[in-house]
Enzyme design. Structure first.
Site, PDB file in Angstrom:
ATOM      1  N   GLU A 130     -25.211   8.125 -24.806  1.00 55.49           N
ATOM      2  CA  GLU A 130     -26.352   8.768 -25.053  1.00 55.49           C
ATOM      3  C   GLU A 130     -27.154   9.030 -24.005  1.00 55.49           C
ATOM      4  OE1 GLU A 130     -30.649   8.768 -27.736  1.00 55.49           O
ATOM      5  OE2 GLU A 130     -29.085   7.805 -28.367  1.00 55.49           O
ATOM      6  N   SER A 132     -31.714   3.287 -26.676  1.00 54.70           N
ATOM      7  CA  SER A 132     -30.238   3.182 -27.254  1.00 54.70           C
ATOM      8  C   SER A 132     -29.363   3.893 -26.448  1.00 54.70           C
ATOM      9  CB  SER A 132     -30.367   3.947 -28.411  1.00 54.70           C
ATOM     10  OG  SER A 132     -31.044   3.216 -29.497  1.00 54.70           O
ATOM     11  N   ARG A 188     -28.356  14.406 -31.580  1.00 56.37           N
ATOM     12  CA  ARG A 188     -28.634  14.165 -29.992  1.00 56.37           C
ATOM     13  C   ARG A 188     -28.193  15.167 -29.373  1.00 56.37           C
ATOM     14  NH1 ARG A 188     -30.654  10.988 -32.883  1.00 56.37           N
ATOM     15  NH2 ARG A 188     -31.164   9.263 -32.937  1.00 56.37           N
TER      16      ARG A 188
END
Length: 333
Positions: free
Chosen positions: A329, A233, A159
């Protein structure tokens, strides 16, 4: 090119937060991206670059310029597919399969735009965008010049990329070039893919069947942002040392994990959040999804700050119970 003042960002964030920005610029071509870069150079206002808004949490009105790509179109030459940064990512997955280009099946239904795939290194079910990104075309804001950036120079990690770190707000992405495979090699050993295959009576999926399986799995556990605001998420899965994993495994023998090299293990943040009792619970108008604890949701009328408060409370509880820091995130503005 769009150039709007006092613009509502409600349509540009999937959390459903009705924040506004002082000015909104949207480019549809490389030339327009160069014009936007010139405006940014000459303006004294701060600026941020957004994609589909599926990885964004707005906590306030933004007193500066928000930039968005609307570059459309795609072209296939051999195994390479060049895509406008404003294309919807999932549309590109579908188009690639229809043209016999494989590799992105496990990334089906991930929300957001093509440009964000290169920034975030989106990933799911054992596959990451970096596995097939080969070039990123972008306008350098400081100079207005077109740069063709090799994926090897982007420092892709879990990520992460240089576009989120030392290159943040340095480039306006106009195109991403992917190199797929002409041979279908399904990745089936991550998450509950094989369980869903068994449920559907499929032993060897076709590319389209695997794409549909991924879509079915995601639809079963992730809320529709049109119904309940969310950014998918919310937290990254932490990677811990082998020693830390073994310490926790002794206490929690059923703890899921994924081996990362010889010295590290990835532990699902959603599992830890659930062990802390947060699954399906709420703090004010922000809550944790009842089917997937990794997802924070807007229960109706929540402010960005309410979501942040929930995030920080969960982070504290996870650290107190497991001694692990989990990090968002989502990009919080």
């Amino acid at each position: 090119m769009k150039d709007l003042c006092n613009y509502s960002l409600l349509a540009h964030n999937t959390f459903g937060i009705n924040a506004r920005c002082a000015r909104f610029l949207e480019y549809e071509t490389t030339v327009e991206a160069q014009q936007v870069a010139e405006i940014l150079r000459e303006s004294s206002l701060p600026y941020i670059i957004v994609g589909g808004g599926s990885n964004l949490l707005l906590t306030r009105d933004f007193p500066g310029i928000v930039v968005h790509s609307a570059v459309k179109g795609w072209d296939i030459v051999g195994k390479r597919m060049a895509c406008g940064s404003g294309e919807v990512w999932d549309d590109i997955v579908a188009i690639s399969l229809r043209n016999g280009l494989y590799g992105a099946e496990n990334l089906s239904l991930i929300p957001g735009d093509v440009g964000a795939s290169a920034v975030q290194n989106i990933g799911a079910y054992g596959v990451e965008a970096k596995d097939f990104i080969c070039e990123v075309h972008a306008i350098e804001i400081a100079t207005g010049r077109l740069c063709i950036i090799d994926s090897a120079d982007c420092n892709y990690g879990y990520r992460q990329s240089r576009f989120k770190e030392d290159w943040k707000n340095r480039f306006l992405i106009t195109m991403v070039v992917y190199e797929f495979s002409n041979t279908f090699q399904p990745r089936l050993d991550y998450g509950n893919i094989r369980g869903e295959m068994e449920r559907q009576g499929i032993s060897e999926p076709t590319p389209q069947q695997l794409r549909q399986i991924i879509i079915d799995i995601r639809n079963a556990k992730l809320p529709d942002p049109q119904v309940q605001g969310n950014a998918g998420s919310f937290f990254m899965n932490p990677v811990v040392s082998r020693a830390k994993y073994e310490e926790l495994a002794a206490q929690y023998p059923q703890m899921p994990h994924y081996t990362i090299g010889s010295e590290s293990e990835k532990i699902p943040a959603g599992w830890m959040i659930e062990q802390c009792g947060w699954k399906g619970k709420a703090l004010g108008r922000a809550g944790v999804h009842d089917k997937q604890a990794l997802v924070l949701v807007n229960l109706g009328g929540a402010t960005g700050q309410e979501v942040v408060d929930l995030c920080e409370t969960i982070r504290r509880d996870v650290h107190d119970k497991f001694g692990i820091d989990i990090h968002p995130e989502v990009n919080i503005i």
